[in-house]
Design an enzyme around this catalytic site. Structure first.
Site, PDB file in Angstrom:
ATOM      1  N   HIS A  76      49.429  29.435  36.994  1.00 47.76           N
ATOM      2  CA  HIS A  76      49.100  30.755  36.459  1.00 47.76           C
ATOM      3  C   HIS A  76      49.502  30.835  35.000  1.00 47.76           C
ATOM      4  O   HIS A  76      50.321  30.044  34.507  1.00 47.76           O
ATOM      5  CB  HIS A  76      49.829  31.859  37.239  1.00 47.76           C
ATOM      6  CG  HIS A  76      49.384  32.001  38.656  1.00 47.76           C
ATOM      7  ND1 HIS A  76      48.262  32.718  39.015  1.00 47.76           N
ATOM      8  CD2 HIS A  76      49.918  31.521  39.813  1.00 47.76           C
ATOM      9  CE1 HIS A  76      48.123  32.670  40.336  1.00 47.76           C
ATOM     10  NE2 HIS A  76      49.107  31.955  40.837  1.00 47.76           N
TER      11      HIS A  76
ATOM     12  N   HIS B 105      51.930  34.699  44.682  1.00 47.50           N
ATOM     13  CA  HIS B 105      53.323  34.337  44.950  1.00 47.50           C
ATOM     14  C   HIS B 105      54.276  35.327  44.282  1.00 47.50           C
ATOM     15  O   HIS B 105      55.305  35.703  44.859  1.00 47.50           O
ATOM     16  CB  HIS B 105      53.607  32.920  44.444  1.00 47.50           C
ATOM     17  CG  HIS B 105      53.074  31.844  45.326  1.00 47.50           C
ATOM     18  ND1 HIS B 105      51.726  31.604  45.492  1.00 47.50           N
ATOM     19  CD2 HIS B 105      53.714  30.922  46.106  1.00 47.50           C
ATOM     20  CE1 HIS B 105      51.552  30.592  46.313  1.00 47.50           C
ATOM     21  NE2 HIS B 105      52.741  30.154  46.710  1.00 47.50           N
TER      22      HIS B 105
END
Length: 274
Positions: free
Chosen positions: A237, A195
Site C-alpha cells: 500500500h 489490514h
C-alpha cells in the site's frame, strides 16, 4: 501611267488619317479598356468566397477565438487541484522510499519473512476463524455477546473496505510483489488498507471490552501500528492508504458500538449460539 502608279503606291504605303493608329485608338478607347480589364481578370482570377470562409475570416478579424474550457482549466488550475497533485506525488515518492521489504533483494529484504508474518496476523481469515471458534467454545453469555459483536465488526469491516476499494479503484504500488495471502478480486485495489482498518478497529474493540494489563494494552497498540507500517514496507500500500485505513477502522468501532448486539436487540442470534 508611271506617275499614276507612283501616287497609288505612296497612298498604299502611307496610312490615311481615317486609318491611322491614333485615330483607331481614340475611336476604340472604350473597347480597348474593356478588353484590357477582361484580360487582366483572366490572368488573375478571383474565386468567389464561400460563406464558411467569409464567416471564418469575419470571426478571426472581429474577435479572438475563445479557448476550450479544459484548456482554461489547465492554464488556470485551482489551488485544490495543485494541492492534491502535490500530495499524490509526495505519497508515491514516500511509499517508494519506504518499500524496503518489497522484494528479497531490497535493502531490508532479509526482514521480509517477518513482515509477512505480521501481514498474516492482520488478515481477516485468522480473525474470523478465531472468533467463530471462540463462539463455539464460549460457556458464558457475556463472552458470547462480546465475541458475537466482534464477529459483526469483522464482517462490517470486510463489507465497507470492499465497497470503498470498488469505488476508488486505486491500483497497488508498482513495486508490490503479488504474493499476498488469500486474496480475492477486490484485493487488487489499494485504497484503503484492509489490514489497517481491521487492526485499528480490533485494537479499539479489545481495549474497550477486554480487561488487560497495561503491558498487554501497549502491545496491542504497537501491533496496530506495526501492521500498518508493514503494509508500506512490503510495498502492498501507499502511505495514504494506511493512514486512511487506520482512521476508517477507528470510526468503524463507533458504528459497532451504536448497533451493539445484545440478547434484547438480537435474541435470535443469541438463541442460535446458546
Amino acid at each position: 501611267m508611271k506617275p499614276f502608279h507612283k501616287i497609288s503606291y505612296i497612298s498604299a504605303i502611307m496610312p490615311s488619317p481615317r486609318n491611322s493608329p491614333k485615330s483607331s485608338r481614340e475611336r476604340r478607347a472604350p473597347g480597348n479598356r474593356l478588353e484590357f480589364l477582361l484580360l487582366t481578370s483572366q490572368r488573375n482570377p478571383v474565386l468567389p468566397e464561400s460563406p464558411s470562409h467569409r464567416k471564418d475570416t469575419t470571426a478571426s478579424t472581429c474577435c479572438p477565438q475563445a479557448l476550450p474550457e479544459e484548456d482554461c482549466m489547465k492554464l488556470n488550475p485551482s489551488f485544490m487541484g495543485i494541492a492534491l497533485r502535490s500530495l499524490l506525488a509526495v505519497d508515491l515518492w514516500a511509499s517508494k522510499q519506504l518499500g524496503v521489504c518489497a522484494e528479497e533483494n531490497s535493502s531490508w529484504g532479509s526482514a521480509r519473512p517477518l513482515m509477512k508474518a505480521v501481514e498474516i496476523s492482520g488478515h481477516g481469515i485468522p480473525w474470523l476463524a478465531g472468533t467463530l471458534y471462540g463462539l463455539c467454545r464460549s460457556g458464558s453469555s457475556a463472552g458470547r455477546e462480546v465475541l458475537l459483536n466482534l464477529l459483526f465488526a469483522l464482517i462490517l469491516d470486510l463489507i465497507l473496505v470492499a465497497a470503498v476499494k470498488g469505488l476508488v479503484k486505486r491500483r497497488r504500488p508498482t513495486h508490490n510483489k503479488m504474493d499476498m495471502f488469500a486474496t480475492v478480486s477486490v484485493d487488487r485495489y489499494s485504497f484503503p488498507s484492509g489490514h489497517a482498518t481491521r487492526a485499528s478497529m480490533v485494537c479499539r474493540f479489545i481495549l474497550h471490552h477486554l480487561v488487560l494489563a497495561v503491558p498487554l494494552r501497549v502491545l496491542v497498540v504497537l501491533w496496530t501500528f506495526i501492521v500498518g507500517i508493514s503494509r508500506v514496507m512490503l510495498g502492498r500500500h501507499n502511505v495514504t492508504d494506511v493512514i486512511f485505513g487506520l482512521i476508517m477502522g477507528y470510526m468503524q468501532y463507533s458504528v459497532v458500538e451504536y448497533f451493539w448486539l445484545s440478547p434484547v436487540s438480537a435474541p435470535v442470534l443469541f438463541t442460535l449460539w446458546s
